[in-house]
Motif scaffolding. Structure first.
Motif, PDB file in Angstrom:
ATOM      1  N   LYS A  19       3.805   2.499   4.055  1.00 19.41           N
ATOM      2  CA  LYS A  19       4.897   2.236   3.114  1.00 19.41           C
ATOM      3  C   LYS A  19       4.734   3.039   1.824  1.00 19.41           C
ATOM      4  O   LYS A  19       3.692   3.623   1.567  1.00 19.41           O
ATOM      5  CB  LYS A  19       4.949   0.738   2.799  1.00 19.41           C
ATOM      6  CG  LYS A  19       5.189  -0.125   4.035  1.00 19.41           C
ATOM      7  CD  LYS A  19       5.086  -1.601   3.718  1.00 19.41           C
ATOM      8  CE  LYS A  19       5.244  -2.442   4.982  1.00 19.41           C
ATOM      9  NZ  LYS A  19       5.051  -3.879   4.732  1.00 19.41           N
ATOM     10  N   LYS A  20       5.773   3.058   1.020  1.00 19.53           N
ATOM     11  CA  LYS A  20       5.730   3.745  -0.270  1.00 19.53           C
ATOM     12  C   LYS A  20       5.104   2.831  -1.317  1.00 19.53           C
ATOM     13  O   LYS A  20       5.442   1.654  -1.413  1.00 19.53           O
ATOM     14  CB  LYS A  20       7.137   4.140  -0.720  1.00 19.53           C
ATOM     15  CG  LYS A  20       7.184   4.795  -2.104  1.00 19.53           C
ATOM     16  CD  LYS A  20       8.608   5.163  -2.494  1.00 19.53           C
ATOM     17  CE  LYS A  20       8.656   5.767  -3.886  1.00 19.53           C
ATOM     18  NZ  LYS A  20      10.034   6.168  -4.266  1.00 19.53           N
ATOM     19  N   ILE A  22       4.286   2.573  -5.479  1.00 16.18           N
ATOM     20  CA  ILE A  22       4.441   3.076  -6.840  1.00 16.18           C
ATOM     21  C   ILE A  22       3.150   2.758  -7.585  1.00 16.18           C
ATOM     22  O   ILE A  22       2.718   1.605  -7.630  1.00 16.18           O
ATOM     23  CB  ILE A  22       5.636   2.413  -7.553  1.00 16.18           C
ATOM     24  CG1 ILE A  22       6.944   2.788  -6.849  1.00 16.18           C
ATOM     25  CG2 ILE A  22       5.689   2.826  -9.023  1.00 16.18           C
ATOM     26  CD1 ILE A  22       8.165   2.063  -7.383  1.00 16.18           C
ATOM     27  N   ALA A 145      -1.139   4.132   2.377  1.00 17.86           N
ATOM     28  CA  ALA A 145       0.239   4.251   1.906  1.00 17.86           C
ATOM     29  C   ALA A 145       0.827   5.559   2.428  1.00 17.86           C
ATOM     30  O   ALA A 145       0.164   6.601   2.405  1.00 17.86           O
ATOM     31  CB  ALA A 145       0.275   4.237   0.379  1.00 17.86           C
ATOM     32  N   LYS A 146       2.039   5.512   2.895  1.00 13.64           N
ATOM     33  CA  LYS A 146       2.679   6.713   3.443  1.00 13.64           C
ATOM     34  C   LYS A 146       3.094   7.664   2.339  1.00 13.64           C
ATOM     35  O   LYS A 146       3.036   8.889   2.481  1.00 13.64           O
ATOM     36  CB  LYS A 146       3.901   6.306   4.272  1.00 13.64           C
ATOM     37  CG  LYS A 146       4.624   7.478   4.919  1.00 13.64           C
ATOM     38  CD  LYS A 146       5.806   7.001   5.743  1.00 13.64           C
ATOM     39  CE  LYS A 146       6.523   8.178   6.406  1.00 13.64           C
ATOM     40  NZ  LYS A 146       7.681   7.710   7.219  1.00 13.64           N
ATOM     41  N   GLU A 147       3.535   7.099   1.209  1.00 10.44           N
ATOM     42  CA  GLU A 147       4.008   7.894   0.077  1.00 10.44           C
ATOM     43  C   GLU A 147       3.551   7.216  -1.207  1.00 10.44           C
ATOM     44  O   GLU A 147       3.585   5.990  -1.312  1.00 10.44           O
ATOM     45  CB  GLU A 147       5.536   7.981   0.116  1.00 10.44           C
ATOM     46  CG  GLU A 147       6.156   8.780  -1.001  1.00 10.44           C
ATOM     47  CD  GLU A 147       7.678   8.757  -0.946  1.00 10.44           C
ATOM     48  OE1 GLU A 147       8.301   9.204  -1.923  1.00 10.44           O
ATOM     49  OE2 GLU A 147       8.234   8.259   0.062  1.00 10.44           O
ATOM     50  N   ILE A 148       3.109   8.018  -2.177  1.00 14.62           N
ATOM     51  CA  ILE A 148       2.626   7.471  -3.446  1.00 14.62           C
ATOM     52  C   ILE A 148       3.321   8.192  -4.595  1.00 14.62           C
ATOM     53  O   ILE A 148       3.276   9.415  -4.699  1.00 14.62           O
ATOM     54  CB  ILE A 148       1.100   7.630  -3.581  1.00 14.62           C
ATOM     55  CG1 ILE A 148       0.381   6.916  -2.422  1.00 14.62           C
ATOM     56  CG2 ILE A 148       0.617   7.072  -4.920  1.00 14.62           C
ATOM     57  CD1 ILE A 148      -1.108   7.176  -2.370  1.00 14.62           C
ATOM     58  N   GLU A 149       3.972   7.414  -5.450  1.00 12.59           N
ATOM     59  CA  GLU A 149       4.677   7.954  -6.614  1.00 12.59           C
ATOM     60  C   GLU A 149       3.936   7.469  -7.857  1.00 12.59           C
ATOM     61  O   GLU A 149       3.785   6.264  -8.062  1.00 12.59           O
ATOM     62  CB  GLU A 149       6.118   7.443  -6.610  1.00 12.59           C
ATOM     63  CG  GLU A 149       7.062   8.176  -7.522  1.00 12.59           C
ATOM     64  CD  GLU A 149       8.500   7.741  -7.291  1.00 12.59           C
ATOM     65  OE1 GLU A 149       8.951   6.821  -8.000  1.00 12.59           O
ATOM     66  OE2 GLU A 149       9.159   8.300  -6.387  1.00 12.59           O
ATOM     67  N   ARG A 193       2.552  13.880   0.259  1.00 14.03           N
ATOM     68  CA  ARG A 193       2.364  12.427   0.270  1.00 14.03           C
ATOM     69  C   ARG A 193       2.346  11.834  -1.140  1.00 14.03           C
ATOM     70  O   ARG A 193       2.692  10.671  -1.337  1.00 14.03           O
ATOM     71  CB  ARG A 193       1.044  12.126   0.977  1.00 14.03           C
ATOM     72  CG  ARG A 193       0.787  10.681   1.307  1.00 14.03           C
ATOM     73  CD  ARG A 193      -0.500  10.596   2.111  1.00 14.03           C
ATOM     74  NE  ARG A 193      -0.905   9.243   2.398  1.00 14.03           N
ATOM     75  CZ  ARG A 193      -2.069   8.917   2.953  1.00 14.03           C
ATOM     76  NH1 ARG A 193      -2.916   9.870   3.300  1.00 14.03           N
ATOM     77  NH2 ARG A 193      -2.377   7.657   3.179  1.00 14.03           N
ATOM     78  N   SER A 195       3.435  12.257  -5.289  1.00 17.59           N
ATOM     79  CA  SER A 195       4.311  12.915  -6.262  1.00 17.59           C
ATOM     80  C   SER A 195       4.101  12.317  -7.647  1.00 17.59           C
ATOM     81  O   SER A 195       3.739  11.147  -7.787  1.00 17.59           O
ATOM     82  CB  SER A 195       5.781  12.775  -5.851  1.00 17.59           C
ATOM     83  OG  SER A 195       6.177  11.416  -5.840  1.00 17.59           O
TER      84      SER A 195
END
Length: 212
Positions: A19-20, A22, A145-149, A193, A195
């Motif tokens: 999951k994404k 933050i 985590a699939k995506e990290i902002e 992955r 940003s």
């Protein structure tokens, strides 16, 4: 710190994996995550003092990564954080804080994961990192985590070129720069992955200090 209520890492994996996430790596507030449509449904990992920003905006994080120097009793034991995971980091300078809070942590059954910066031994873990901010990113990576902002790492005033002018920085600034460089390294390594929306410099070092 060895005798404390523990939880299964599988419980956290089930919330984060694929999951994404933050990551709030510092104390500065950004409208992007404060005004997102359903902030309390987002997976938010926050580092230490960043919890104050979320608290003012009534946003409940999934995980709080702290060495206890930036939070207080009102946060640690507030009912609205009863479902948050507290990754409490032990090091040579915060032993008194751990001794202060541990009895209440045990009594109130806070969801705690103990971490260390040295070689880990159960029930302590080392997910990587140097400052609370970059440890938060490493923790999100560990739980797949699939995506990290990422927000709040000093991206609005730090850039890679600062690395070449270390003599102009005091000790505290050098520590923050180290955290920034580690996160920059992670972003360059995992560029599809990770940003950093407010980053003003997308450069990467050819060789980072720990790679020499």
């Amino acid at each position: 710190m060895l005798d404390y209520p523990r939880i299964s890492l599988e419980e956290i994996y089930s919330s984060v994996e694929g999951k994404k996430v933050i990551v709030i790596a510092g104390s500065k507030c950004y409208e992007d995550y404060i005004n997102c449509k359903n902030p309390n449904e987002a997976i938010i990992f926050v580092a230490d003092k960043g919890i104050k920003c979320l608290s003012r905006n009534d946003i409940k994080p999934t995980a709080i990564i702290t060495d206890l120097d930036g939070i207080n009793d009102n946060i640690l034991f507030h009912p609205k954080y009863k479902n948050s995971y507290f990754f409490i980091h032990a090091h040579g300078d915060n032993q008194e804080l751990i001794k202060k809070y541990l009895p209440s942590i045990m009594k109130q059954k806070i969801k705690i994961i103990g971490t260390t910066q040295t070689k880990p031994f159960y029930p302590l873990f080392n997910f990587g990192g140097f400052t609370d901010g970059d440890r938060t990113v490493f923790t999100a990576l560990f739980f797949k985590a699939k995506e990290i902002e990422i927000y709040g790492i000093g991206e609005e005033y730090f850039n890679i070129d600062v690395f070449y002018n270390l003599n102009k920085l005091d000790i505290k600034a050098k520590k923050f720069l180290a955290g920034y460089l580690i996160i920059n390294w992670l972003k360059c390594k995992w560029k599809y992955r990770i940003s950093i929306p407010y980053e003003n410099d997308e450069k990467c070092l050819e060789i980072y200090p720990w790679e020499e």
